[in-house]
Design an enzyme around this catalytic site. Sequence first.
Site, PDB file in Angstrom:
ATOM      1  N   GLU A 113     103.355 -74.032  65.573  1.00  0.00           N
ATOM      2  CA  GLU A 113     103.067 -74.053  64.131  1.00  0.00           C
ATOM      3  C   GLU A 113     101.932 -73.086  63.769  1.00  0.00           C
ATOM      4  O   GLU A 113     101.105 -73.365  62.902  1.00  0.00           O
ATOM      5  CB  GLU A 113     102.742 -75.479  63.656  1.00  0.00           C
ATOM      6  CG  GLU A 113     103.776 -76.520  63.985  1.00  0.00           C
ATOM      7  CD  GLU A 113     105.197 -76.125  63.590  1.00  0.00           C
ATOM      8  OE1 GLU A 113     105.365 -75.248  62.726  1.00  0.00           O
ATOM      9  OE2 GLU A 113     106.150 -76.671  64.166  1.00  0.00           O
ATOM     10  N   GLY A 114     101.911 -71.961  64.448  1.00  0.00           N
ATOM     11  CA  GLY A 114     100.863 -70.970  64.224  1.00  0.00           C
ATOM     12  C   GLY A 114      99.752 -71.172  65.227  1.00  0.00           C
ATOM     13  O   GLY A 114      98.988 -72.137  65.130  1.00  0.00           O
TER      14      GLY A 114
END
Length: 597
Positions: free
Chosen positions: A441-442
Amino acid sequence: MPIYNAPVRDTLFVLNDVLKIGRFDNLPGFSDASPDVTEAILGEAGKFATEVFHPLNQIGDREGCKRAEDGSVTTPNGFKAAYDQFREAGWGGLSAEAEYGGQGLPHTLAAAVNEYLSSANMAFAMYPGLTRGAIAAIQQHGSDDQKQTYLPKMIEGSWTGTMNLTEPHCGTDLGLLRTRATPQDDGSYRISGQKIFISAGEHDLSDNIIHLVLARIDGAPEGVKGISLFIVPKFVLDDAGNPGSRNGVKCGSIEEKMGIHGNATCVMNYDEATGYLIGEAHRGLRAMFTMMNEARLGVGIQGLAISEIAYQNAVTYAKERIQGRSLSGPKAKDKAADPIIVHPDVRRMLMTMRAVNEAGRALVLHTALKGDLSHVAEDEKERQAADDWMGLLTPVIKGVLTDKGFENAVMAQQVYGGHGYIAEWGMEQFVRDARIAQIYEGANGIQALDLVGRKLALNGGRAIQAFFAEVGKFAEENRSDEAMAPYTKGLKKGLNDLQQATMWLMQNAMARPDNAGAASNDYMHLIGLVALGYMWALQAKAAQEKLAGGGGDEAFLNAKLTTGKFFMDRLMPETAAHLSRISSGADSMMALEDAAF
């Protein structure tokens, strides 16, 4: 086998005494979340996490998910039955809109429940977690027909959801995306391409899986401006809205991973699969970021969750394991040695974990409350301020709490000594599971760059200035309170360091962008420490008020005050080191030629 007990009492203290959530009982959702209802929900959620999810954690880690030749995936033994219990109890619809079958309660409560489930079994909790993100994207960007078609079943839990971004050659840089979407005469699209690292991409828990897929429509511009988002169900719906024929999407393989083995992380192959555009063409990132923001907060909660269960087990072990004698004299004179909890270095580790966990929980709930208020507050300025807080703190919660979660899992493993390295004790699984939260998620470096490169300057720096004002006001209002001095002095010093770091970036980042990149990780952790310190100051204030009023559990409240003081004494001073590194600039970091490495 590791133990887990949901920290319900601590959650209720934060909600009721620190955030005073009851003052919002005039707002939608909050009106149904009375103190009694909230306590009952959290109690039942804690019980469910402990009794249903947690016993499957090591089983899921050992067995993993199995893929058959036809691409179908079987989850570990016991997962299907446990998911059925989760679905039948309605946990997936706790904060979903009542219009589509949800209970309409605040997302703040759902965040607390998410922590419990993720502590108990992080890999398992990801299945409904991904579904919540897909629900949010469809609800915010889908057409009325799409909402009516998909949301009731997803909220019910009969159908689950995923997000499909990453491709073999393309992770964070989505402008390189190659998956294609070809328009059809009936308004649908044919989706072709390959996605990797897709959590919960294929499994046997639900009747249908609703994939949200980023793809580029034929002829669309290159780069991120040409990306669209599509709903691609595992089974195409028939005329009655039920799962019909199998779509052209298949699990090509299950990734061999370091941890979270109980979650099916899949390579997904799309071969002219039927898909439906969600939102506007070429505006897919806008819709996907709804999922991403939801997911990033959820991943921050995962960091807290793993840290909490690792801490609980480290405490249990430290009280039982006898080894050596206390430096100040024997404490267990009837035994051959003292429990290791008497040793200062073991205390250092336990207190560090505890101090981060309790402040992290408060920060998550505080931010989740801001998220609710950004939608339902009656005043436009309050909604805007709440949204600003969310935007600023989302990368901090994701980056800092997952970094701390991994560090604390390793620290808890260290408390066990050699036993922590052995699988049967469970600690090495926590370390492996915690590691992914810093990456997906990053990656946390991206979170830090997002914070420094985008969030600080957004709207003329409105969010960071509001953060400075809120924290500074609290410190000033309590400056003359002698009982609060152990908390406000450290908080004020940390805030000063943060303000100096922000000023340095304003003066040095524009002229040389590498200065911003070199400072980003330290800046993220600097603001994280100040935010956690602010949470400790708020908790100390609330604990002192309850003690002065003669209410509450004195032992619990005094432990709060002691833990908060430890944070200020031992952890908050790290802000000075972050400031020093930030202000050193990028020179030494970027000086070596590539060939010198």
